[in-house]
Write an enzyme that holds these catalytic residues in place. Structure first.
Site, PDB file in Angstrom:
ATOM      1  N   GLY A 268       0.572  -1.392   0.330  1.00 43.20           N
ATOM      2  CA  GLY A 268      -0.208   0.334  -0.103  1.00 43.20           C
ATOM      3  C   GLY A 268       0.745   1.378   0.052  1.00 43.20           C
TER       4      GLY A 268
ATOM      5  N   GLU B  99       3.887   3.668   6.152  1.00 39.68           N
ATOM      6  CA  GLU B  99       2.513   3.585   6.205  1.00 39.68           C
ATOM      7  C   GLU B  99       1.584   4.255   5.453  1.00 39.68           C
ATOM      8  OE1 GLU B  99       0.248   0.533   6.210  1.00 39.68           O
ATOM      9  OE2 GLU B  99       1.081  -0.758   8.248  1.00 39.68           O
ATOM     10  N   ASP B 100       0.643   3.565   4.241  1.00 42.29           N
ATOM     11  CA  ASP B 100      -0.296   3.378   3.761  1.00 42.29           C
ATOM     12  C   ASP B 100      -1.821   4.624   4.316  1.00 42.29           C
ATOM     13  OD1 ASP B 100      -1.088   1.325   3.869  1.00 42.29           O
ATOM     14  OD2 ASP B 100      -2.151   0.973   2.468  1.00 42.29           O
TER      15      ASP B 100
ATOM     16  N   ASP C 281      -6.159   2.382  10.429  1.00 44.99           N
ATOM     17  CA  ASP C 281      -7.451   1.988  10.496  1.00 44.99           C
ATOM     18  C   ASP C 281      -7.669   1.522  11.807  1.00 44.99           C
ATOM     19  OD1 ASP C 281     -10.154   1.431   9.238  1.00 44.99           O
ATOM     20  OD2 ASP C 281      -9.676  -0.509   8.468  1.00 44.99           O
ATOM     21  N   SER C 282      -7.374  -0.078  11.963  1.00 42.55           N
ATOM     22  CA  SER C 282      -7.742  -0.394  13.095  1.00 42.55           C
ATOM     23  C   SER C 282      -6.122   0.215  14.245  1.00 42.55           C
ATOM     24  CB  SER C 282      -7.615  -1.246  13.293  1.00 42.55           C
ATOM     25  OG  SER C 282      -7.032  -2.605  13.080  1.00 42.55           O
TER      26      SER C 282
ATOM     27  N   THR D  86      -2.116  -3.224  12.495  1.00 44.26           N
ATOM     28  CA  THR D  86      -0.441  -3.512  11.567  1.00 44.26           C
ATOM     29  C   THR D  86       0.297  -2.963  12.304  1.00 44.26           C
ATOM     30  OG1 THR D  86      -2.240  -3.905  10.133  1.00 44.26           O
ATOM     31  CG2 THR D  86       0.395  -3.002   9.591  1.00 44.26           C
TER      32      THR D  86
ATOM     33  N   LYS E 170      -7.225   6.707   9.632  1.00 47.12           N
ATOM     34  CA  LYS E 170      -9.588   7.058  10.109  1.00 47.12           C
ATOM     35  C   LYS E 170      -9.138   7.222  11.476  1.00 47.12           C
ATOM     36  CE  LYS E 170     -10.196   3.917   6.281  1.00 47.12           C
ATOM     37  NZ  LYS E 170     -10.949   2.900   5.863  1.00 47.12           N
TER      38      LYS E 170
ATOM     39  N   ARG F  82      -4.458   0.951  -7.213  1.00 41.71           N
ATOM     40  CA  ARG F  82      -3.539   1.174  -6.754  1.00 41.71           C
ATOM     41  C   ARG F  82      -3.252   2.528  -6.934  1.00 41.71           C
ATOM     42  NH1 ARG F  82      -1.422  -1.972  -2.417  1.00 41.71           N
ATOM     43  NH2 ARG F  82      -2.282  -4.030  -2.084  1.00 41.71           N
TER      44      ARG F  82
HETATM   45  P1  IMP Z   1      -5.123  -1.939  10.093  1.00 37.57           P
HETATM   46  O1  IMP Z   1      -3.926  -2.518  10.972  1.00 37.57           O
HETATM   47  O2  IMP Z   1      -7.042  -2.041   9.871  1.00 37.57           O
HETATM   48  O3  IMP Z   1      -4.980  -0.257  10.798  1.00 37.57           O
HETATM   49  O4  IMP Z   1      -5.131  -1.714   8.455  1.00 37.57           O
HETATM   50  C1  IMP Z   1      -3.356  -1.605   8.237  1.00 37.57           C
HETATM   51  C2  IMP Z   1      -4.277  -1.771   6.188  1.00 37.57           C
HETATM   52  O5  IMP Z   1      -5.969  -2.107   5.901  1.00 37.57           O
HETATM   53  C3  IMP Z   1      -4.120  -0.655   5.328  1.00 37.57           C
HETATM   54  O6  IMP Z   1      -2.301  -0.879   5.459  1.00 37.57           O
HETATM   55  C4  IMP Z   1      -3.733  -0.962   4.263  1.00 37.57           C
HETATM   56  O7  IMP Z   1      -3.408  -2.014   3.250  1.00 37.57           O
HETATM   57  C5  IMP Z   1      -5.330  -1.558   5.163  1.00 37.57           C
HETATM   58  N1  IMP Z   1      -6.520  -0.252   4.356  1.00 37.57           N
HETATM   59  C6  IMP Z   1      -7.446   0.063   6.093  1.00 37.57           C
HETATM   60  N2  IMP Z   1      -8.175   0.713   5.571  1.00 37.57           N
HETATM   61  C7  IMP Z   1      -8.186   0.566   3.840  1.00 37.57           C
HETATM   62  C8  IMP Z   1      -8.982   1.894   2.544  1.00 37.57           C
HETATM   63  O8  IMP Z   1     -10.292   2.199   3.287  1.00 37.57           O
HETATM   64  N3  IMP Z   1      -8.670   0.503   1.879  1.00 37.57           N
HETATM   65  C9  IMP Z   1      -7.891   0.741   1.497  1.00 37.57           C
HETATM   66  N4  IMP Z   1      -7.340  -0.421   2.856  1.00 37.57           N
HETATM   67  C10 IMP Z   1      -7.256  -0.111   3.638  1.00 37.57           C
HETATM   68 MG    MG Z   2      -2.134  -2.737   3.128  1.00 39.29          MG
END
Ligand code: IMP
Ligand code: MG
Length: 182
Positions: free
Chosen positions: A44, A99-100, A103-104, A107, A131, A165
């Site tokens: 990402g 990081e891209d 979200d939660s 990661t 987010k 992408r």
């Molecule tokens: P986390 O572990 O939930 O914080 O998610 C991280 C990963 O989820 C990011 O590196 C993205 O690859 C993916 N991700 C989360 N939200 C989005 C979104 O809105 N679009 C695309 N990928 C997302």
């Molecule tokens: Mg990702």
């Protein structure tokens, strides 16, 4: 990609300006640290990473990690897999994870834990997007490009089922896009 998404959430222009600002700030913050290593979290972050390194006016080294957390779905499974290893030894070094999107937060939490065990001198995170409404765990993210609402976004490196992408801007993917699988 039959049609151009109607509503760019972040335009190319806005992206460029903000990444330059982030580069300037990182350059100031790390000016006395000659050992900076930027780790791009793939896939990402690949476009953001390429732009960010060129906006940083310091000698630095690059490395990459391929991490998978979503397995093709648009909501988090919470399962994180490290698919590749680092090529550089990070012990005693200043590490900036790129990081891209956070979200939660799972990661970033996982990577901080795993990489922290290798005893870097410092470990910080720079994410193009965040987010905040979706956070499940509290994690430190030292640099954030844009805080965005709770929408699924694609483009500028971010995917839906490995597609989109290459969109040069960030767009909201709506239900119709997901259903049509375009
Ligand atoms: P986390 O572990 O939930 O914080 O998610 C991280 C990963 O989820 C990011 O590196 C993205 O690859 C993916 N991700 C989360 N939200 C989005 C979104 O809105 N679009 C695309 N990928 C997302
Ligand atoms: Mg990702």
């Amino acid at each position: 990609m039959k049609r151009i998404f109607g509503k760019p959430l972040v335009t190319q222009e806005h992206m460029r300006t903000r990444i330059k600002e982030l580069g300037r700030q990182i350059s100031e913050d790390y000016v006395d640290r000659p050992n900076l290593l930027l780790i791009g979290i793939m896939k990402g972050a690949f476009l953001f990473y390429a732009d960010l390194v060129r906006a940083i006016r310091l000698p630095l080294q690059v490395d990459f990690l391929v991490v998978s957390s979503y397995e093709g779905r648009s909501t988090t499974s919470g399962k994180i897999k490290m698919i590749t290893e680092l090529t550089e030894d990070i012990k005693g070094r200043d590490i900036l994870l790129v990081e891209d999107i956070v979200d939660s937060g799972l990661t970033v939490q996982y990577l901080r834990k795993i990489l922290g065990k290798k005893k870097p001198r410092s470990l910080a995170v720079c994410a193009l997007l965040s987010k905040p409404e979706r956070r499940k765990v509290e994690v430190a993210v030292e640099y954030i490009g844009f805080e965005i609402p709770n929408k699924f976004v694609v483009g500028y490196g971010l995917d839906y089922q490995q597609k989109y992408r290459n969109l040069p801007y960030l767009a909201v993917l709506d239900d119709a896009d997901m259903e049509s699988g375009q």
